[in-house]
Structures are given as C-alpha cells and as structure tokens.
Design an enzyme around this catalytic site. Structure first.
Site, PDB file in Angstrom:
ATOM      1  N   LYS A 134       0.809  -1.222   0.000  1.00  4.65           N
ATOM      2  CA  LYS A 134       0.000   0.000   0.000  1.00  4.65           C
ATOM      3  C   LYS A 134       0.839   1.266   0.000  1.00  4.65           C
ATOM      4  O   LYS A 134       0.376   2.311  -0.445  1.00  4.65           O
ATOM      5  CB  LYS A 134      -0.943   0.021   1.223  1.00  4.65           C
ATOM      6  N   LYS A 188      -8.626 -12.627  -7.140  1.00  6.51           N
ATOM      7  CA  LYS A 188      -9.809 -12.645  -6.280  1.00  6.51           C
ATOM      8  C   LYS A 188     -10.731 -11.492  -6.630  1.00  6.51           C
ATOM      9  O   LYS A 188     -10.262 -10.417  -7.003  1.00  6.51           O
ATOM     10  CB  LYS A 188      -9.352 -12.459  -4.815  1.00  6.51           C
ATOM     11  N   LYS A 207     -12.765  -5.084  -4.419  1.00  7.20           N
ATOM     12  CA  LYS A 207     -13.315  -3.750  -4.670  1.00  7.20           C
ATOM     13  C   LYS A 207     -12.269  -2.826  -5.268  1.00  7.20           C
ATOM     14  O   LYS A 207     -12.599  -1.747  -5.751  1.00  7.20           O
ATOM     15  CB  LYS A 207     -13.956  -3.166  -3.411  1.00  7.20           C
TER      16      LYS A 207
END
Ligand code: TRP
Length: 328
Positions: free
Chosen positions: A111, A194, A197
């Site tokens: 991140k 996967k 969002k």
C-alpha cells in the site's frame, strides 16, 4: 470457542466475494457463538476519506451486514470509532511492538508504494490497531481471509509480547478461523485474481447492491473462451471453470453437478445460468438493504445499541489493561 470478532473497512460497496467468502459464514457463527462484527472506520482513514462519503459508507455497510443475515439481536454490530478503547489500546500495544515486526508486513509494503517516505504513520500502525480490535475484547477466534492472515499472526505475537513484558496472562492469544477454499470467489474477468473492490473494472465483480439488469449484463460480459460447448476442465479451460465454480458456490452444488446440467449447452446458456444463480442470491440481499437504507432511524439504533454493548466489554477489559500497565 469463546468470543468471535471480525470486521471490514467501510470503503465502497461490499461485493459477492465479501458475502460468500466471509459474511455468509459469520451468519452461521452467530447462532452458536457470541459475535462482534465491526465496521473498521478507524482503519478506513489510513487513506484519506471524504467525511460525507465515510459517514454514508458506514451506514451502507451496516445495512448490508443486516441484509446479509447478521441479526443485531444475536450479534453486536458497531463502528470502531464509537468505542474509544480501540485507539487507546492501540497506543499501549504499539509501545510493545518492535519496528522489525511491522517492517515485515506485506500489506504495508504494497500500500505504501514506491515512495515510502510519504506513507502515513496510520498505514504503518494499521496492524497494531487491528491487534487492538481483537485483544480489546479478548476475542478467541477471528474469521479472516488470506489477505489478513499475516496481521492476525502479528496480533498473536503482540498479545504474547504484552503478556511477557507485564508478566501476565491477560490477553488471550486469538486463533484464526480460515474459510474453506470453496468460498474463494474469483473475478468474473480474470480467473487468477480474487474478486476485489480495488479492481478498476466494474465487470470483474458483482456488488451486493447491483440490480438485476446490471447483474445480467455483467454475467453476459464474464470471460469465457472461444470453444462453443460448455465443459468443466479447470486446467484446459480455466475461464469457463471459473464461472462454473461460482455457480457451484452460489447454488451449493458441486461443480460436476453444475457441469452436468450444462452438458451439450453453449456458453450463452452458461451465462444465463450464472445470471439466474447470481440474482437468486443477490436480489433478496439488495431488497432488504434498500429497505434498511430508507430507515435511517432503525440503522442508527442498531449502531447505537452495538456501540453500547461493545463499549461495555471493551471498557471492562481496558480498565484491567490500565491497571496492568500502571496507569492511575
Ligand atoms: N483489516 C481488515 C480488512 O481490511 C478489517 C479489520 C479491522 C479486521 N480490524 C479487524 C478484521 C479485526 C478482523 C479482525 O479486511
């Protein structure tokens, strides 16, 4: 099993992966165990959130929890920022967490990107806050997906470190509850990733708020291959197998049974079956969700009561932590 705690970040819509991979299992757990389900709004602000959007998202996700079957009479549904013990305990735990442990966290590395100097302290301390979420209630079991396994491992290490440093056994070492692999829901457009969002393509996922037309359209655009006839061959035809696997999870049939129903049929039939199975699961959730979003008073009441219940458990535990640490 003692107490179960889990949560998601209220950012964006929940999708089918969240439901089939996590929340559906929570619904079962609440019938046999004491459960707390959290909306991790403190975690959400580790990346900037528009305040009005954050408020709306907390309500949306709370409504989706209930629409998915989490019963506020059985489980405690609350948003993290309402219980001050989360942030307070995170500080105490942070003082017992070596930097070396945090430096190993792969999610922070992902991140924070290339310019680590610009990443916020919150993003770095995120796993310590997650440990606090769990330890504040002395949760014994934590349902988590693959992506949160490392954070849970860290929570166990932090609990151990605190117990050693203060010669206590106060914190329970929490156990992960890992979902069955069958419920791993993959993207509709890429069988290797996967459903998420953060995928830039809306066609990759089914949101729990998608209406039936959107669902039919997404099912139509789902990735198959150039062979007309449907067969179930996960190695040779992974795109087709991916859609059959999804139907299998939705209908709770084996992939082989689904494939047998589609024998001799075309990929358009597969997509119709996919759309029908998706709608059968998503439509009731969406209907209930819309009902709740139109009743803000009810939603606020659920969150008020949840915060009060969570606050009682957290308050009692945090008083003991203060005593152990030596705070007056
Ligand atoms: N970090 C989790 C996620 O992004 C959400 C979360 C916050 C959580 N605190 C938790 C999950 C405690 C389990 C237990 O999905």
């Amino acid at each position: 099993m003692g107490l179960i705690l889990s949560g998601v970040q209220p950012t964006g819509n929940l999708h089918l992966g969240n439901y089939l991979g996590a929340i559906k299992n929570w619904v079962k757990l609440q019938n046999e165990h004491e459960c707390l389900f959290m909306l991790a709004d403190l975690h959400a602000i580790t990346v900037h959130q528009d305040p009005a959007e954050l408020r709306e998202n907390v309500l949306k996700v709370a409504a989706l929890y209930v629409a998915c079957g989490i019963d506020p009479k059985k489980s405690v549904i609350f948003n993290q920022s309402r219980v001050s013990g989360h942030a307070e305990l995170a500080w105490v735990l942070g003082c017992n967490t070596p930097l070396g442990w945090l430096n190993r966290m792969t999610q922070f590395k992902d991140k924070s990107g290339n310019d680590r100097e610009k990443a916020g302290l919150g993003l770095y301390a995120y796993p310590v806050l997650m440990a606090a979420d769990i330890l504040l209630y002395n949760a014994t079991h934590v349902p988590v997906g693959d992506d949160q396994k490392q954070h849970l491992e860290l929570a166990r290490d932090i609990a151990g470190a605190f117990n050693r440093n203060f010669k206590t056994e106060f914190f329970t070492i929490p156990e992960p509850l890992i979902q069955k692999t069958g419920a791993r829901v993959m993207s509709l457009t890429d069988y290797t990733s996967k459903m998420s969002k953060s995928d830039p393509s809306e066609y990759s996922r089914i949101n729990l708020t998608d209406d039936n037309d959107i669902i039919r359209n997404k099912a139509k655009k789902a990735k198959t291959d150039s062979i007309a006839e449907v067969t179930y061959e996960p190695e040779a035809r992974p795109d087709v197998a991916n859609l059959i696997n999804l139907i299998s999870v939705l209908t709770e049939k084996t992939p082989q049974a689904v494939a047998a129903e589609l024998a001799g049929k075309k990929s358009s039939d597969l997509k119709t079956m996919l759309a029908d199975s998706l709608i059968a699961v998503v439509e009731p959730v969406r209907t209930k969700y819309l009902e709740l979003m139109n009743d803000r008073i009810m939603l606020m009441k659920i969150l008020d009561e949840g915060a009060a219940k969570a606050g009682r458990i957290a308050g009692a535990n945090f008083s003991k932590v203060k005593e152990i640490v030596g705070f007056i």
